[in-house]
Design an enzyme around this catalytic site. Structure first.
Site, PDB file in Angstrom:
ATOM      1  NE  ARG A   6       0.048   2.316  -6.056  1.00 26.18           N
ATOM      2  CZ  ARG A   6      -1.047   2.347  -6.830  1.00 26.18           C
ATOM      3  NH1 ARG A   6      -0.991   2.848  -8.038  1.00 26.18           N
ATOM      4  NH2 ARG A   6      -2.200   1.868  -6.394  1.00 26.18           N
ATOM      5  CE1 TYR A  36      -8.889   1.963  -9.676  1.00 28.85           C
ATOM      6  CE2 TYR A  36      -6.849   2.166 -10.920  1.00 28.85           C
ATOM      7  CZ  TYR A  36      -7.799   1.382 -10.309  1.00 28.85           C
ATOM      8  OH  TYR A  36      -7.658   0.024 -10.324  1.00 28.85           O
ATOM      9  NE  ARG A  87      -2.774   3.132 -11.383  1.00 30.70           N
ATOM     10  CZ  ARG A  87      -2.638   4.323 -10.838  1.00 30.70           C
ATOM     11  NH1 ARG A  87      -2.073   5.285 -11.536  1.00 30.70           N
ATOM     12  NH2 ARG A  87      -3.036   4.561  -9.623  1.00 30.70           N
ATOM     13  N   GLY A 147       0.752  -1.250   0.000  1.00 31.05           N
ATOM     14  CA  GLY A 147       0.000   0.000   0.000  1.00 31.05           C
ATOM     15  C   GLY A 147       0.775   1.288   0.000  1.00 31.05           C
ATOM     16  CB  CYS A 165     -15.469   4.936 -29.833  1.00 29.36           C
ATOM     17  SG  CYS A 165     -14.591   4.853 -31.389  1.00 29.36           S
ATOM     18  CD  GLU A 166     -16.047   3.678 -23.139  1.00 23.11           C
ATOM     19  OE1 GLU A 166     -16.291   4.342 -22.106  1.00 23.11           O
ATOM     20  OE2 GLU A 166     -16.096   2.453 -23.187  1.00 23.11           O
ATOM     21  CD  GLU A 217       0.088  -9.203   1.511  1.00 19.59           C
ATOM     22  OE1 GLU A 217      -0.774  -8.400   1.078  1.00 19.59           O
ATOM     23  OE2 GLU A 217      -0.207 -10.232   2.133  1.00 19.59           O
ATOM     24  N   PRO A 218       4.473  -5.371  -0.778  1.00 17.10           N
ATOM     25  CG  PRO A 218       6.743  -4.836  -1.034  1.00 17.10           C
ATOM     26  CD  PRO A 218       5.811  -5.783  -0.308  1.00 17.10           C
ATOM     27  CE1 TYR A 256      -2.014  -3.469  -8.665  1.00 16.59           C
ATOM     28  CE2 TYR A 256      -0.823  -1.510  -7.970  1.00 16.59           C
ATOM     29  CZ  TYR A 256      -1.311  -2.767  -7.696  1.00 16.59           C
ATOM     30  OH  TYR A 256      -1.096  -3.325  -6.460  1.00 16.59           O
TER      31      TYR A 256
END
Ligand code: LLP
Length: 426
Positions: free
Chosen positions: A280, A320, A316, A241, A345-346, A277-278, A374
């Site tokens: 990123r 987000y 991403r 995290g 097309c969005e 548990e890294p 990610y």
């Protein structure tokens, strides 16, 4: 820190010029720097060097599961945190020893449990009572014992984006803090289980240590009371995290050293082996998404820079509202303000709006920075765009570690049902 720097006016990954990769492989393409991954693995381990027992640093495979990335991190001495049978097999294939693998996730299936038991992993982080009942049945049926920790939901607000926050009571993750004793009592009465720890993970891209400290403090209190109730807690998995810098204009997130000091202070006297548990932190700054400007189109205010990467390659920003630094690979010294968008097309296929950035024109290369975590792993094929290729660099060497998916293969993956297959005409 990373290993993507300008040399003679051109961005390099370590000693390799990015345009050379773009010429050879085409764009879009993810490019990873081995030196950055190795550095981050070392810095994180050094930050934990003061702990009384050597910790298990289990890299969160979900952040970047490419075989070359996993093999690099296995050599750097990391274990793995996996959340599926696929991630488990990838970690094992990369040479990560089973006794350095933890299995997280709310939806482990009986098949995945059996696979992990056959390989003898370090620990299952169990997220609910029904899950522990299933794991007991599977392990008992195989005549073996599953080492378990319950993932506890400490009801702490991680202060990060809602979609990557996991430690509030309303989130789907873990066993509620006030049900922990009942869960451990249930597990104690079941066959095929060996209780050995507790686990916690409150969210991702955390830029403040206070929520982590609050969560770990609650876990410390719980460990004491679980031991008083007779449970042999020897392991505490503190999750991942820790955030990374995406936007140079924002305050730098806490360093691994500051995190390590906080952990050593809060866990002093726990007498437990710690697991981390890294994800990123290890790989984010080790990757860029290299893309080429297809064309620049006039907008109402600012121009639209249309690049050949899209939301399917790097989700991403659309998922987000994530901010990635956008740099010209060969900046010409001018700057402008632009909207950087992909071809999908969005309207959500937008990497940045109103972004002051280095000037680019049609045909120029752009790097989306901090895309090693990610990024490729969340890519899809929306708009029938092939999966993004990946390249790894080490010094002056580079290698394609996932080839671009040929369009023919993408299309040939579908089958027609018999009733739509054109009938042979005699
Ligand atoms: N452990 C568990 C149980 C996790 O669920 C995660 C991430 C990690 C460790 C690693 O967290 P990290 O150190 O990477 O923050 N796709 C989102 C991030 C989702 C994170 C999911 N869980 C994004 O692109 O920001």
């Amino acid at each position: 820190m990373d290993h993507f720097d300008l040399r003679d006016g051109v961005m390099h990954a370590e000693d390799v010029a990015l345009p050379a990769i773009a010429e050879a492989v085409g764009t879009p393409v993810y490019v990873y720097a081995t030196a950055t991954m190795e550095r981050h693995a070392r810095v994180f381990r050094e930050a934990l060097a003061a702990l009384p027992q050597p910790p298990l640093v289990a890299y969160a495979v979900k952040a970047n599961p490419n075989a070359a990335v996993l093999a690099t991190l296995a050599r750097a001495g990391l274990g793995a945190d996996v959340v599926s049978g696929g991630e488990l097999l990838r970690a094992l294939n990369a040479g990560i020893a089973p006794d350095r693998i933890v299995f997280s996730g709310v939806g482990k299936t009986a098949e995945e449990m059996a696979l992990a038991l056959r390989h003898g992993i370090f620990q299952f982080n169990v997220e609910s009572e029904p899950e522990v009942e299933m794991l007991s049945a599977v392990a008992h049926g195989m005549g073996t014992t599953a080492p378990i920790a319950f993932r506890i939901n400490p009801d702490v607000d991680a202060g990060t984006h809602a979609k990557i926050s996991t430690g509030k009571s309303e989130n789907k993750f873990g066993v509620a803090y006030d049900r922990a004793h009942a869960a451990y009592a249930l597990a104690r009465g079941l066959p095929g289980l060996s209780i050995r720890g507790v686990a916690v993970h409150i969210g991702s891209q955390l830029t403040d240590l206070k929520p982590l400290e609050a969560a770990f403090g609650k876990i410390g209190t719980l460990i004491e009371s679980l031991r008083r109730a007779g449970h042999p807690i020897r392991v505490a998995d503190l999750g991942g995290g820790l955030g990374v810098p995406y936007d140079p204009a924002q305050p730098v997130p806490p360093s691994p050293a500051a995190y390590g000091e906080m952990v050593a202070r809060i866990t002093a006297g726990w007498d437990a082996r710690l697991v981390f548990e890294p994800g990123r932190l290890i790989v984010a700054n080790a990757g860029v998404l290299l893309t080429r400007v297809i064309r620049v189109k006039q907008g109402v205010a600012e121009p639209f820079v249309i690049v050949d990467a899209a939301m399917n390659d790097l989700m991403r920003p659309s998922l987000y509202d994530a901010w990635h630094d956008i740099r010209a690979v060969a900046p010409d010294g001018r700057r402008f303000t632009a909207n950087v968008v992909g071809p999908v097309c969005e309207s959500g296929d937008t990497f940045a709006m109103h972004r002051p950035m280095e000037h680019v024109a049609a045909g120029d290369l752009i790097a989306f920075m901090t895309a090693g975590a990610y990024g490729a792993t969340m890519a899809g094929t929306y708009n029938s765009r092939p999966l993004t290729p990946e390249v790894i660099v080490s010094g002056n060497k580079w290698s394609i570690v996932r080839a671009r998916q040929p369009l023919e293969a993408l299309i040939a993956a579908d089958n027609l049902p018999p009733w739509l297959v054109a009938e042979e005409t005699a």
